[in-house]
Design a protein around this motif. Structure first.
Motif, PDB file in Angstrom:
ATOM      1  N   VAL A 186       1.004  -3.007   1.232  1.00  0.00           N
ATOM      2  CA  VAL A 186       1.185  -3.183  -0.213  1.00  0.00           C
ATOM      3  C   VAL A 186      -0.031  -3.873  -0.819  1.00  0.00           C
ATOM      4  O   VAL A 186      -0.552  -3.464  -1.864  1.00  0.00           O
ATOM      5  N   GLU A 187      -0.502  -4.912  -0.165  1.00  0.00           N
ATOM      6  CA  GLU A 187      -1.649  -5.662  -0.673  1.00  0.00           C
ATOM      7  C   GLU A 187      -2.912  -4.813  -0.718  1.00  0.00           C
ATOM      8  O   GLU A 187      -3.751  -4.965  -1.609  1.00  0.00           O
ATOM      9  N   GLU A 188      -3.064  -3.887   0.234  1.00  0.00           N
ATOM     10  CA  GLU A 188      -4.270  -3.089   0.333  1.00  0.00           C
ATOM     11  C   GLU A 188      -4.161  -1.740  -0.380  1.00  0.00           C
ATOM     12  O   GLU A 188      -5.136  -0.973  -0.397  1.00  0.00           O
ATOM     13  N   ALA A 189      -3.001  -1.447  -0.939  1.00  0.00           N
ATOM     14  CA  ALA A 189      -2.815  -0.159  -1.618  1.00  0.00           C
ATOM     15  C   ALA A 189      -3.798  -0.036  -2.782  1.00  0.00           C
ATOM     16  O   ALA A 189      -3.840  -0.905  -3.656  1.00  0.00           O
ATOM     17  N   PRO A 190      -4.578   1.030  -2.825  1.00  0.00           N
ATOM     18  CA  PRO A 190      -5.632   1.143  -3.833  1.00  0.00           C
ATOM     19  C   PRO A 190      -5.162   1.625  -5.196  1.00  0.00           C
ATOM     20  O   PRO A 190      -5.875   1.450  -6.192  1.00  0.00           O
ATOM     21  N   ASP A 191      -3.996   2.265  -5.263  1.00  0.00           N
ATOM     22  CA  ASP A 191      -3.570   2.820  -6.544  1.00  0.00           C
ATOM     23  C   ASP A 191      -2.049   2.944  -6.587  1.00  0.00           C
ATOM     24  O   ASP A 191      -1.338   2.645  -5.617  1.00  0.00           O
ATOM     25  N   ALA A 192      -1.553   3.409  -7.747  1.00  0.00           N
ATOM     26  CA  ALA A 192      -0.108   3.523  -7.966  1.00  0.00           C
ATOM     27  C   ALA A 192       0.523   4.547  -7.033  1.00  0.00           C
ATOM     28  O   ALA A 192       1.673   4.384  -6.608  1.00  0.00           O
ATOM     29  N   GLN A 193      -0.209   5.592  -6.713  1.00  0.00           N
ATOM     30  CA  GLN A 193       0.329   6.618  -5.828  1.00  0.00           C
ATOM     31  C   GLN A 193       0.639   6.048  -4.443  1.00  0.00           C
ATOM     32  O   GLN A 193       1.686   6.347  -3.856  1.00  0.00           O
ATOM     33  N   ALA A 194      -0.273   5.235  -3.938  1.00  0.00           N
ATOM     34  CA  ALA A 194      -0.049   4.608  -2.638  1.00  0.00           C
ATOM     35  C   ALA A 194       1.148   3.671  -2.682  1.00  0.00           C
ATOM     36  O   ALA A 194       1.968   3.631  -1.757  1.00  0.00           O
ATOM     37  N   LEU A 195       1.264   2.895  -3.781  1.00  0.00           N
ATOM     38  CA  LEU A 195       2.402   1.992  -3.928  1.00  0.00           C
ATOM     39  C   LEU A 195       3.710   2.767  -4.014  1.00  0.00           C
ATOM     40  O   LEU A 195       4.727   2.362  -3.436  1.00  0.00           O
ATOM     41  N   ASN A 196       3.702   3.878  -4.727  1.00  0.00           N
ATOM     42  CA  ASN A 196       4.907   4.696  -4.851  1.00  0.00           C
ATOM     43  C   ASN A 196       5.344   5.257  -3.507  1.00  0.00           C
ATOM     44  O   ASN A 196       6.546   5.371  -3.229  1.00  0.00           O
ATOM     45  N   GLN A 197       4.376   5.598  -2.666  1.00  0.00           N
ATOM     46  CA  GLN A 197       4.698   6.113  -1.341  1.00  0.00           C
ATOM     47  C   GLN A 197       5.380   5.038  -0.490  1.00  0.00           C
ATOM     48  O   GLN A 197       6.368   5.304   0.199  1.00  0.00           O
ATOM     49  N   ILE A 198       4.845   3.822  -0.554  1.00  0.00           N
ATOM     50  CA  ILE A 198       5.463   2.719   0.192  1.00  0.00           C
ATOM     51  C   ILE A 198       6.853   2.422  -0.377  1.00  0.00           C
ATOM     52  O   ILE A 198       7.807   2.195   0.370  1.00  0.00           O
ATOM     53  N   GLN A 199       6.963   2.424  -1.695  1.00  0.00           N
ATOM     54  CA  GLN A 199       8.256   2.143  -2.328  1.00  0.00           C
ATOM     55  C   GLN A 199       9.300   3.168  -1.924  1.00  0.00           C
ATOM     56  O   GLN A 199      10.466   2.830  -1.697  1.00  0.00           O
ATOM     57  N   SER A 200       8.900   4.426  -1.817  1.00  0.00           N
ATOM     58  CA  SER A 200       9.830   5.465  -1.386  1.00  0.00           C
ATOM     59  C   SER A 200      10.354   5.187   0.015  1.00  0.00           C
ATOM     60  O   SER A 200      11.547   5.356   0.304  1.00  0.00           O
ATOM     61  N   GLN A 201       9.467   4.715   0.903  1.00  0.00           N
ATOM     62  CA  GLN A 201       9.887   4.349   2.250  1.00  0.00           C
ATOM     63  C   GLN A 201      10.859   3.171   2.221  1.00  0.00           C
ATOM     64  O   GLN A 201      11.842   3.144   2.969  1.00  0.00           O
ATOM     65  N   MET A 202      10.586   2.199   1.364  1.00  0.00           N
ATOM     66  CA  MET A 202      11.469   1.036   1.264  1.00  0.00           C
ATOM     67  C   MET A 202      12.858   1.430   0.765  1.00  0.00           C
ATOM     68  O   MET A 202      13.878   0.926   1.240  1.00  0.00           O
ATOM     69  N   GLN A 203      12.903   2.345  -0.194  1.00  0.00           N
ATOM     70  CA  GLN A 203      14.189   2.786  -0.725  1.00  0.00           C
ATOM     71  C   GLN A 203      15.008   3.519   0.331  1.00  0.00           C
ATOM     72  O   GLN A 203      16.233   3.386   0.384  1.00  0.00           O
ATOM     73  N   GLU A 204      14.318   4.302   1.169  1.00  0.00           N
ATOM     74  CA  GLU A 204      15.017   4.967   2.266  1.00  0.00           C
ATOM     75  C   GLU A 204      15.549   3.951   3.267  1.00  0.00           C
ATOM     76  O   GLU A 204      16.665   4.099   3.787  1.00  0.00           O
TER      77      GLU A 204
END
Length: 246
Positions: A186-204
């Motif tokens: 999360v800290e190293e995510a360069p943009d919103a797309q990367a954050l959204n990908q991590i968030q999708s994993q968290m929601q699952e």
């Protein structure tokens, strides 16, 4: 680096940081449960001790109905003082179970607010306005607690006598290591797309552990239920960090 983390299964993430700077979720459980301490603070939830139901309306002395929470007198329509023996599920006329709560909650919440909101009883006596403010606040608290999967899980276990204990500590190093790697991503995510990908994993992950909690609670396996809450707490906090960065 972040791309590799996002493509790597969470269960196999590398352990590259020490665990000494993290706190972990705190629960008081049965004697054979592992000791716990929170990685993140648990959501603030108030739990209420029980007392006997009111026997009659303070205004007209009509008897309280045995089948419905006595928030409002069915005879004279006066708002009643808060009865702490009525739990949050009873307020909304719901069965005390974890699943199938949210789909019925919204409408019941709005119905109570139409009857209890202080702005709607401004012409009533001072006593009844005070009762309305207290009842409305409690209905709001009940709604916010039951509408959130993690808060609802903690609350329903509280009703079963499984309490939080801040003195117990967690020894699940695999889970801690996984969470640290996710937070690093999360800290190293360069943009919103990367954050959204991590968030999708968290929601699952959250959905998976909510299902695990529901099964454990249904079978009265409180040891597994506490484990599920612990994992839900970690993933929920990561999700909150992502939202702050978006």
């Amino acid at each position: 680096m972040w791309k590799k983390k996002l493509l790597t299964p969470l269960a196999s993430l590398l352990r590259r940081r020490t665990l000494t700077h993290f706190s972990t979720p705190q629960f008081q459980s049965r004697p054979n449960l592992q000791k716990l301490r929170p990685l993140f603070p648990l959501p603030g939830i108030s739990f209420i001790s029980s007392q006997s139901n009111p026997a009659q309306c303070w205004n007209c002395c009509a008897a309280a109905a045995a089948t419905t929470p006595f928030l409002l007198c069915s005879s004279c329509r006066c708002i009643q003082p808060v009865d702490h023996s009525v739990d949050y599920f009873q307020i909304f006329g719901l069965e005390r179970k974890y699943d199938s709560v949210e789909e019925h909650l919204e409408g019941k919440y709005k119905d109570w607010q139409k009857k209890l909101h202080p702005d709607l009883v401004h012409s009533k006596s001072e006593k009844e306005r005070e009762y309305a403010a207290e009842q409305s606040a409690r209905v709001i608290d009940a709604y916010h607690t039951l509408s959130k999967p993690l808060a609802r899980a903690i609350y329903i276990l509280k009703l079963e006598g499984v309490h939080i204990d801040e003195e117990e500590t967690l020894t699940d190093l695999d889970l801690l290591s996984e969470i640290m790697e996710i937070r690093e991503a999360v800290e190293e995510a360069p943009d919103a797309q990367a954050l959204n990908q991590i968030q999708s994993q968290m929601q699952e992950k959250l959905k998976q552990w909510c299902n695990n909690f529901a099964k454990a609670f249904e079978s009265h396996n409180f040891e597994e239920a506490v484990k599920a809450i612990r994992c839900m707490t970690y993933y929920e906090r990561v999700n909150e960090e992502i939202v702050k960065r978006q």
